[in-house]
Design a protein around this motif. Structure first.
Motif, mmCIF file in Angstrom:
data_model
loop_
_atom_site.group_PDB
_atom_site.id
_atom_site.type_symbol
_atom_site.label_atom_id
_atom_site.label_comp_id
_atom_site.label_asym_id
_atom_site.label_seq_id
_atom_site.Cartn_x
_atom_site.Cartn_y
_atom_site.Cartn_z
ATOM 1 N N SER A 46 43.069 49.953 17.635
ATOM 2 C CA SER A 46 41.726 50.098 18.197
ATOM 3 C C SER A 46 40.826 50.962 17.324
ATOM 4 O O SER A 46 41.068 52.157 17.146
ATOM 5 C CB SER A 46 41.792 50.709 19.595
ATOM 6 N N ALA A 83 43.353 42.047 21.183
ATOM 7 C CA ALA A 83 43.554 40.596 21.175
ATOM 8 C C ALA A 83 43.858 40.081 19.770
ATOM 9 O O ALA A 83 44.598 39.110 19.607
ATOM 10 C CB ALA A 83 42.332 39.891 21.750
ATOM 11 N N ALA A 84 43.306 40.744 18.757
ATOM 12 C CA ALA A 84 43.520 40.335 17.366
ATOM 13 C C ALA A 84 44.765 40.977 16.754
ATOM 14 O O ALA A 84 45.061 40.767 15.576
ATOM 15 C CB ALA A 84 42.289 40.687 16.525
ATOM 16 N N GLY A 85 45.484 41.803 17.534
ATOM 17 C CA GLY A 85 46.668 42.478 17.017
ATOM 18 C C GLY A 85 46.341 43.628 16.077
ATOM 19 O O GLY A 85 47.161 44.001 15.243
ATOM 20 N N GLU A 86 45.148 44.194 16.227
ATOM 21 C CA GLU A 86 44.703 45.302 15.386
ATOM 22 C C GLU A 86 44.766 46.610 16.169
ATOM 23 O O GLU A 86 44.638 46.604 17.393
ATOM 24 C CB GLU A 86 43.243 45.090 14.956
ATOM 25 N N HIS A 140 45.488 50.051 8.604
ATOM 26 C CA HIS A 140 45.140 48.644 8.798
ATOM 27 C C HIS A 140 43.949 48.226 7.922
ATOM 28 O O HIS A 140 43.907 47.097 7.450
ATOM 29 C CB HIS A 140 44.823 48.386 10.275
ATOM 30 N N GLN A 188 38.841 43.468 21.898
ATOM 31 C CA GLN A 188 38.861 42.537 20.765
ATOM 32 C C GLN A 188 39.946 42.913 19.760
ATOM 33 O O GLN A 188 40.665 42.049 19.259
ATOM 34 C CB GLN A 188 37.511 42.509 20.047
ATOM 35 N N CYS A 189 40.038 44.199 19.462
ATOM 36 C CA CYS A 189 41.044 44.668 18.503
ATOM 37 C C CYS A 189 42.449 44.341 19.014
ATOM 38 O O CYS A 189 43.287 43.826 18.258
ATOM 39 C CB CYS A 189 40.910 46.175 18.271
ATOM 40 N N ARG A 243 31.747 47.455 15.378
ATOM 41 C CA ARG A 243 32.948 47.069 14.629
ATOM 42 C C ARG A 243 32.721 47.250 13.124
ATOM 43 O O ARG A 243 33.538 47.861 12.441
ATOM 44 C CB ARG A 243 33.330 45.628 14.949
#
Length: 103
Positions: free
Chosen positions: A65, A60-63, A99, A57-58, A14
């Motif tokens: 990928s 789930a965090a609204g980010e 982002h 993870q991305c 990450r």
């Protein structure tokens, strides 16, 4: 491979990919492996799972990928495991760049 080790690898990947996003660059699997100390068999057999965990993870965090930034060194294309959820790969890459702004 212990899950803690994979969790650490996900964090390392990450960080490396956020740096790549801020630099507006793509990264090969080999370059990414070298950045986190993963080579050889570990790279070919485990990196896909690390990138899958990172993508989860991305999402789930609204980010967007970060895994979209990882490409094959021979073809320049995303890996066969890349799942874009209906969004074209190049669009996802642009979303990643937007982002994580350049410093």
């Amino acid at each position: 491979m212990a899950s803690t080790t994979r969790e650490q690898q996900v964090l390392q990947v990450r960080a490396a990919l956020i740096l790549a996003a801020r630099r507006r660059t793509l990264v090969t699997y080999k370059e990414l492996g070298l950045a986190i100390g993963m080579t050889g068999v570990a790279l070919s057999s485990h990196m896909g799972r690390v990138l899958d965990d990172l993508s989860d993870q991305c999402i789930a965090a609204g980010e967007p990928s970060l895994a979209a930034l990882v490409v094959n060194s021979a073809t320049g294309a995303p890996g066969k495991g890349y799942e874009d959820g209906g969004v074209p790969w190049h669009t996802e890459v642009q979303e990643v760049f937007r982002h994580w702004p350049q410093p």
